[in-house]
Design a protein around this motif. Structure first.
Motif, PDB file in Angstrom:
ATOM      1  N   LYS A   1      -3.951  -7.365   4.678  1.00 33.97           N
ATOM      2  CA  LYS A   1      -2.732  -8.037   5.162  1.00 33.97           C
ATOM      3  C   LYS A   1      -1.566  -7.754   4.214  1.00 33.97           C
ATOM      4  O   LYS A   1      -0.829  -8.660   3.794  1.00 33.97           O
ATOM      5  N   ALA A   2      -1.411  -6.491   3.884  1.00 33.19           N
ATOM      6  CA  ALA A   2      -0.359  -6.087   2.941  1.00 33.19           C
ATOM      7  C   ALA A   2       1.022  -6.337   3.550  1.00 33.19           C
ATOM      8  O   ALA A   2       1.192  -6.328   4.772  1.00 33.19           O
ATOM      9  N   GLU A   3       1.975  -6.530   2.680  1.00 31.23           N
ATOM     10  CA  GLU A   3       3.360  -6.736   3.111  1.00 31.23           C
ATOM     11  C   GLU A   3       3.879  -5.492   3.825  1.00 31.23           C
ATOM     12  O   GLU A   3       4.551  -5.553   4.831  1.00 31.23           O
ATOM     13  N   GLU A   4       3.537  -4.313   3.274  1.00 31.63           N
ATOM     14  CA  GLU A   4       4.066  -3.075   3.848  1.00 31.63           C
ATOM     15  C   GLU A   4       3.174  -1.896   3.460  1.00 31.63           C
ATOM     16  O   GLU A   4       2.535  -1.916   2.405  1.00 31.63           O
ATOM     17  N   CYS A   5       3.141  -0.891   4.339  1.00 31.71           N
ATOM     18  CA  CYS A   5       2.427   0.351   4.023  1.00 31.71           C
ATOM     19  C   CYS A   5       3.473   1.464   3.949  1.00 31.71           C
ATOM     20  O   CYS A   5       4.161   1.749   4.932  1.00 31.71           O
ATOM     21  N   LEU A   6       3.596   2.061   2.777  1.00 28.74           N
ATOM     22  CA  LEU A   6       4.598   3.111   2.579  1.00 28.74           C
ATOM     23  C   LEU A   6       3.896   4.465   2.567  1.00 28.74           C
ATOM     24  O   LEU A   6       3.044   4.719   1.716  1.00 28.74           O
ATOM     25  N   ILE A   7       4.234   5.306   3.544  1.00 24.87           N
ATOM     26  CA  ILE A   7       3.609   6.625   3.652  1.00 24.87           C
ATOM     27  C   ILE A   7       4.559   7.634   3.000  1.00 24.87           C
ATOM     28  O   ILE A   7       5.563   8.035   3.598  1.00 24.87           O
TER      29      ILE A   7
ATOM     30  N   ARG B   1      -0.131  -4.900  13.516  1.00 29.65           N
ATOM     31  CA  ARG B   1       1.264  -5.155  13.167  1.00 29.65           C
ATOM     32  C   ARG B   1       1.539  -4.883  11.687  1.00 29.65           C
ATOM     33  O   ARG B   1       2.102  -5.723  10.970  1.00 29.65           O
ATOM     34  N   VAL B   2       1.087  -3.721  11.213  1.00 34.97           N
ATOM     35  CA  VAL B   2       1.340  -3.355   9.821  1.00 34.97           C
ATOM     36  C   VAL B   2       2.752  -2.777   9.731  1.00 34.97           C
ATOM     37  O   VAL B   2       3.099  -1.853  10.471  1.00 34.97           O
TER      38      VAL B   2
ATOM     39  N   VAL C   1       0.859  -1.188   0.000  1.00 39.41           N
ATOM     40  CA  VAL C   1       0.000   0.000   0.000  1.00 39.41           C
ATOM     41  C   VAL C   1       0.896   1.238   0.000  1.00 39.41           C
ATOM     42  O   VAL C   1       1.845   1.314   0.790  1.00 39.41           O
ATOM     43  N   HIS C   2       0.609   2.155  -0.915  1.00 42.41           N
ATOM     44  CA  HIS C   2       1.300   3.449  -0.927  1.00 42.41           C
ATOM     45  C   HIS C   2       0.305   4.521  -0.491  1.00 42.41           C
ATOM     46  O   HIS C   2      -0.848   4.478  -0.909  1.00 42.41           O
TER      47      HIS C   2
ATOM     48  N   ALA D   1      -5.089   1.319   7.592  1.00 44.01           N
ATOM     49  CA  ALA D   1      -6.243   0.436   7.800  1.00 44.01           C
ATOM     50  C   ALA D   1      -6.470  -0.446   6.569  1.00 44.01           C
ATOM     51  O   ALA D   1      -6.765  -1.637   6.699  1.00 44.01           O
ATOM     52  N   VAL D   2      -6.309   0.104   5.380  1.00 43.90           N
ATOM     53  CA  VAL D   2      -6.448  -0.703   4.156  1.00 43.90           C
ATOM     54  C   VAL D   2      -5.348  -1.765   4.126  1.00 43.90           C
ATOM     55  O   VAL D   2      -5.601  -2.936   3.818  1.00 43.90           O
ATOM     56  N   ALA D   3      -4.135  -1.364   4.509  1.00 40.85           N
ATOM     57  CA  ALA D   3      -3.024  -2.330   4.538  1.00 40.85           C
ATOM     58  C   ALA D   3      -3.330  -3.452   5.529  1.00 40.85           C
ATOM     59  O   ALA D   3      -3.072  -4.628   5.251  1.00 40.85           O
ATOM     60  N   ALA D   4      -3.932  -3.087   6.681  1.00 40.75           N
ATOM     61  CA  ALA D   4      -4.270  -4.107   7.681  1.00 40.75           C
ATOM     62  C   ALA D   4      -5.350  -5.040   7.128  1.00 40.75           C
ATOM     63  O   ALA D   4      -5.240  -6.267   7.243  1.00 40.75           O
TER      64      ALA D   4
END
Ligand code: ADP
Ligand code: ASP
Ligand code: MG
Length: 418
Positions: A165-171, A223-224, A5-6, A159-162
């Motif tokens: 179950k995304a590998e990573e959330c990049l802000i 745990r994202v 998720v970006h 929340a979308v990443a959670a």
């Protein structure tokens, strides 16, 4: 292949040129074989502009209608970003919050996400689309549009990443990570390559607006793996370099980290102080004063009660500046007449400065070093509050920058810990 998720903030989406850069960056990740969900904010300044329009009509805008207006900024962004990707030949599809849907409660202007339905997103990802989901937006059970509070796109993304179950959330944002303090105030501030989840939670709750606090709460609860990094670098930089840039939020249990005692300094100009002088000092008085404030849904932050003299005491607390007038009115009209307090005074020109670090658990003398540093600068401390990993002081707003700079220096934050 990973699901990533970006999130892109307002500055990152601030012009057509910048949106093209976002599309180029997303394309790089997509073409490397990843599944991508992208959560943009409104273009910079847009949410303020929309709220400004509402306030021209109604100085205290109706919260439900305000959300109908404020949510539109993100709708423009998702459409533009989808077009920018399509223009590069990439399959992309945009969704407003209600279309996903991202369900929320009905606390208009500060709604909380309650659940996210991932079916459409998963189907589109499986069909090879880059999925673009509006940040900041939610929808209630009965179909009303909500927004998640200022800075809420961070929370949408995590929340979308959670949910996925995304590998990573990049802000992706306009700074290249989380710094020891806001680099706009202290140019010597240093980027942290890692920060613990607990420290990030405190920094965000104490005023570091680089991440909305609820996004950090989500990251902790689910745990994202969350990283803050720059959207202003060359979008064509090697993906392997980009993937390890910025600041990673870590979970303390995961590893033993090299740790400075104080990790960072946060500050908050959004509070106001209220003092009630000459309150009869008897059991139940704090509840009598603050119970009605809580019942009116007003959050109270720092509270102090002074030692009593002749059966009377003074009581001070802080509230958000937006709630200041309402709190004063409530105290004057409904509370003070019942408690027999003598006088009420208020000060909106205050700020709260906080030092944060998990190392404070095992080190003594950190708070006293903070107090001596402020005293050397001639800054008077009005209120103090501490927890295991932070110490906050309330001071006159005009000394905020001086205090933050002096503390940054006193705790050697410009140097990496040995
Ligand atoms: P976005 O629009 O990308 O969400 P924000 O303006 O919400 O960006 O957050 C990024 C800003 O946060 C930075 O420009 C910086 O001024 C501010 N900021 C405050 N505290 C910090 C900190 N400790 N580290 C980095 N940036 C910080
Ligand atoms: N556009 C919203 C705001 O300005 C949400 C965000 O930027 O995260 O607060
Ligand atoms: Mg933000």
């Amino acid at each position: 292949m990973s699901l990533i998720v970006h999130k892109y903030g307002g500055t990152s989406m601030g012009s057509i040129e910048r949106i093209k850069n976002v599309a180029a960056r997303v394309a790089k990740w997509y073409e490397a074989g990843h599944q991508l969900v992208v959560v943009p904010s409104a273009m910079s300044g847009e949410t303020n502009r929309l709220i400004g329009l509402a306030k021209e009509l109604m100085p205290q805008p109706d919260p439900r209608e305000l959300d109908v207006i404020a949510a539109t900024g993100e709708q423009v962004s998702i459409g533009l970003l989808a077009m920018a990707l399509k223009a590069r030949g990439i399959k992309a599809k945009s969704y407003c919050g209600w279309q996903v849907p991202i369900m929320s409660d009905d606390a208009f202007t500060k709604a909380r996400i309650t659940s996210i339905d991932d079916k459409k997103i998963r189907k589109d990802l499986d069909d090879g689309y880059v999925v673009i989901v509006a940040g900041f937006q939610g929808v209630t059970d009965d179909g009303q549009i909500t927004t998640l509070g200022r800075g809420g796109s961070d929370t949408s993304a995590v929340a979308v990443a959670a949910a996925l179950k995304a590998e990573e959330c990049l802000i992706y944002t306009d700074v290249d990570g989380v710094y020891t303090t806001d680099p706009r105030v202290v140019p010597e501030a240093r980027r942290l390559t890692k920060i613990t989840f607990e420290e990030m939670l405190e920094m965000a709750s104490l005023g570091s607006k680089v991440l909305q606090i609820r996004s950090v709460e989500f990251a902790g609860k689910y745990r994202v793996k969350t990283r803050v990094l720059s959207s202003l670098t060359d979008p064509h930089m090697p993906l392997s370099d980009e993937a390890i840039s910025g600041t990673l939020i870590t979970f303390e249990e995961d590893e033993k980290m090299e740790q400075a005692v104080v990790a960072g300094i946060a500050f908050n100009r959004d509070e106001a102080k209220i003092s009630i002088i000459g309150v009869p000092d008897k059991p139940g008085i704090a509840y009598q004063l603050l119970g009605p404030v809580a019942d009116a849904n007003i959050d109270v932050d720092v509270i102090i009660q002074n030692v009593s003299h002749d059966g009377k005491t003074d009581f001070s607390f802080t509230v958000h500046r937006n709630d200041y007038a309402r709190t004063m009115d409530l105290l004057k009209s409904a509370v003070l007449p019942k408690t027999g307090a003598a006088t009420l005074s208020g000060d909106t020109k205050i700020c709260k400065v906080s030092i944060v670090g998990i190392g404070m658990r095992s080190h003594v003398g950190v708070a006293s070093k903070m107090f001596s540093t402020l005293s050397e600068e001639g800054i008077n401390i009005q209120m103090i509050t501490t927890s295991e990993i932070k110490t906050s002081v309330v001071i006159d707003e005009k000394y905020m920058e001086l205090a933050v700079r002096a503390l940054h220096k006193a705790f050697d934050l410009e140097q990496a810990p040995a």
